[in-house]
Scaffold this active site. Structure first.
Site, short mmCIF file in Angstrom:
data_model
loop_
_atom_site.label_atom_id
_atom_site.label_comp_id
_atom_site.label_asym_id
_atom_site.label_seq_id
_atom_site.Cartn_x
_atom_site.Cartn_y
_atom_site.Cartn_z
N GLY A 13 0.79 -1.23 0.00
CA GLY A 13 0.00 0.00 0.00
C GLY A 13 0.82 1.28 0.00
O GLY A 13 0.33 2.32 0.41
N ASN A 15 1.73 2.89 -2.66
CA ASN A 15 1.08 3.77 -3.65
C ASN A 15 -0.24 4.32 -3.12
O ASN A 15 -0.59 5.47 -3.38
CB ASN A 15 0.88 3.02 -4.97
CG ASN A 15 2.19 2.83 -5.68
OD1 ASN A 15 2.72 3.77 -6.27
ND2 ASN A 15 2.75 1.62 -5.61
N MET A 89 -3.32 -7.30 -7.27
CA MET A 89 -2.65 -8.43 -7.90
C MET A 89 -3.61 -9.47 -8.46
O MET A 89 -3.32 -10.67 -8.44
CB MET A 89 -1.65 -9.05 -6.92
CG MET A 89 -0.56 -8.08 -6.44
SD MET A 89 0.27 -7.19 -7.77
CE MET A 89 1.42 -8.46 -8.28
N ILE A 91 -6.21 -10.23 -11.96
CA ILE A 91 -6.71 -9.76 -13.26
C ILE A 91 -8.21 -9.53 -13.11
O ILE A 91 -8.92 -10.38 -12.55
CB ILE A 91 -6.44 -10.82 -14.36
CG1 ILE A 91 -4.93 -11.00 -14.52
CG2 ILE A 91 -7.09 -10.42 -15.68
CD1 ILE A 91 -4.54 -12.17 -15.40
N LEU A 92 -8.67 -8.38 -13.60
CA LEU A 92 -10.10 -8.09 -13.52
C LEU A 92 -10.78 -8.52 -14.81
O LEU A 92 -10.31 -8.20 -15.91
CB LEU A 92 -10.31 -6.59 -13.29
CG LEU A 92 -9.87 -6.09 -11.91
CD1 LEU A 92 -9.88 -4.56 -11.87
CD2 LEU A 92 -10.76 -6.67 -10.81
N ASN A 106 -4.75 1.66 -13.94
CA ASN A 106 -3.76 0.72 -13.42
C ASN A 106 -2.36 1.33 -13.43
O ASN A 106 -2.02 2.13 -14.29
CB ASN A 106 -3.76 -0.56 -14.27
CG ASN A 106 -2.81 -1.60 -13.71
OD1 ASN A 106 -2.78 -1.86 -12.51
ND2 ASN A 106 -2.01 -2.22 -14.58
N HIS A 108 1.68 0.29 -13.59
CA HIS A 108 2.56 -0.81 -13.97
C HIS A 108 4.02 -0.35 -13.81
O HIS A 108 4.39 0.69 -14.34
CB HIS A 108 2.27 -1.21 -15.42
CG HIS A 108 3.17 -2.29 -15.94
ND1 HIS A 108 3.34 -3.50 -15.29
CD2 HIS A 108 3.95 -2.36 -17.06
CE1 HIS A 108 4.19 -4.26 -15.98
NE2 HIS A 108 4.57 -3.59 -17.05
N ASP A 149 -1.83 -5.20 -18.06
CA ASP A 149 -0.93 -4.05 -18.19
C ASP A 149 -0.91 -3.47 -19.60
O ASP A 149 0.14 -3.07 -20.13
CB ASP A 149 0.49 -4.44 -17.73
CG ASP A 149 0.51 -4.86 -16.26
OD1 ASP A 149 -0.22 -4.27 -15.46
OD2 ASP A 149 1.25 -5.81 -15.91
N GLU A 178 6.85 5.63 -9.20
CA GLU A 178 5.43 5.24 -9.19
C GLU A 178 4.59 6.19 -8.35
O GLU A 178 3.52 6.62 -8.76
CB GLU A 178 5.28 3.84 -8.59
CG GLU A 178 5.66 2.72 -9.52
CD GLU A 178 5.25 1.37 -8.94
OE1 GLU A 178 4.62 0.61 -9.67
OE2 GLU A 178 5.58 1.07 -7.77
C1 GRF Z 1 3.88 -1.67 -7.29
O1 GRF Z 1 5.19 -1.76 -7.80
C2 GRF Z 1 2.86 -1.86 -8.39
O2 GRF Z 1 3.21 -1.26 -9.59
C3 GRF Z 1 2.90 -3.37 -8.52
O3 GRF Z 1 2.90 -3.81 -7.18
C4 GRF Z 1 3.59 -2.84 -6.38
C5 GRF Z 1 2.69 -2.47 -5.25
O4 GRF Z 1 3.33 -1.68 -4.28
N1 GRF Z 1 1.85 -3.86 -9.34
P1 GRF Z 1 2.50 -1.06 -3.10
O5 GRF Z 1 1.57 -2.14 -2.55
O6 GRF Z 1 1.72 0.12 -3.61
O7 GRF Z 1 3.52 -0.66 -2.08
#
Ligand code: GRF
Length: 199
Positions: A13, A15, A89, A91-92, A106, A108, A149, A178
């Protein structure tokens, strides 16, 4: 009125935290109105610490279609303007996506058309050392369908790989990119939406 964001997250989490901080500081004129995870993830704890509503919908043993129908119902209950996949994580399927056309976003950890799927940072690192690429990056895109993606790119940014980079160093730089690009892409969507258009 603030833009309503629902975040789907399965992992740490970080992001999600970048989004929550941007909302709290006013950098984003938005509010995280719901965070949903498919498992008891650290992302849920982070959401709770920011006072965001959370829901864990356990995906273990569920078939994809019935899970996605339930997920869509949960997400719809928050009336989101955008649904952000921040380390989601799974696929929708269209059973979910058909409810939110042009609204699912999304993140990536690689450039457009590069390393779709899991372990993208590791695969880019290995490709660099095999002499196949010089840089990697990060992209944020809309999710129109079940392809992984792939979709209209909202923002992407290159991240240079240095000869001296350990994998951990590269991974750290990718994650920092990111956090920044995701917030910028959401800002783009908010502005586009205010102007009555989408990317
Ligand atoms: C990120 O690198 C995202 O792009 C990938 O999984 C990671 C998740 O990181 N799909 P976080 O859970 O936001 O720390």
């Amino acid at each position: 009125m603030k833009t309503r964001l629902v975040v789907l997250a399965s992992g740490n989490g970080s992001n999600l935290r970048a989004i929550l901080e941007a909302c709290e500081s006013g950098r984003l004129d938005a509010e995280v109105v719901g965070v949903v995870s498919n498992r008891q993830a650290l992302a849920i704890d982070r959401a709770i610490s920011y006072g965001a509503p959370t829901e864990v919908l356990d995906s273990v043993g569920q078939d994809r279609r019935s899970y996605d129908i339930k997920l869509a119902e949960q997400v719809k209950s928050y009336s989101p303007d955008f649904v952000i996949l921040a380390g989601w994580m799974r696929i929708l399927s269209m059973a979910f996506l058909e409810h939110f056309p042009d609204r699912v976003v999304n993140l990536h950890p690689a450039l457009p058309d590069a390393f779709p799927g899991t372990n993208a940072i590791r695969r880019a690192f290995d490709a660099f050392h095999a002499g196949e690429i010089e840089r990697t990056g990060v992209m944020v895109h809309l999710v129109p369908d079940e392809q992984v993606d792939v979709g209209p790119v909202i923002r992407s940014i290159e991240v240079v790989i240095r000869e001296t980079d350990s994998f951990d160093a590269l991974e750290k730089r990718i994650h920092e990119a990111e956090h920044e690009v995701l917030v910028m892409a959401i800002q783009d969507l908010i502005i586009g939406s205010a102007m009555g258009q989408f990317v």
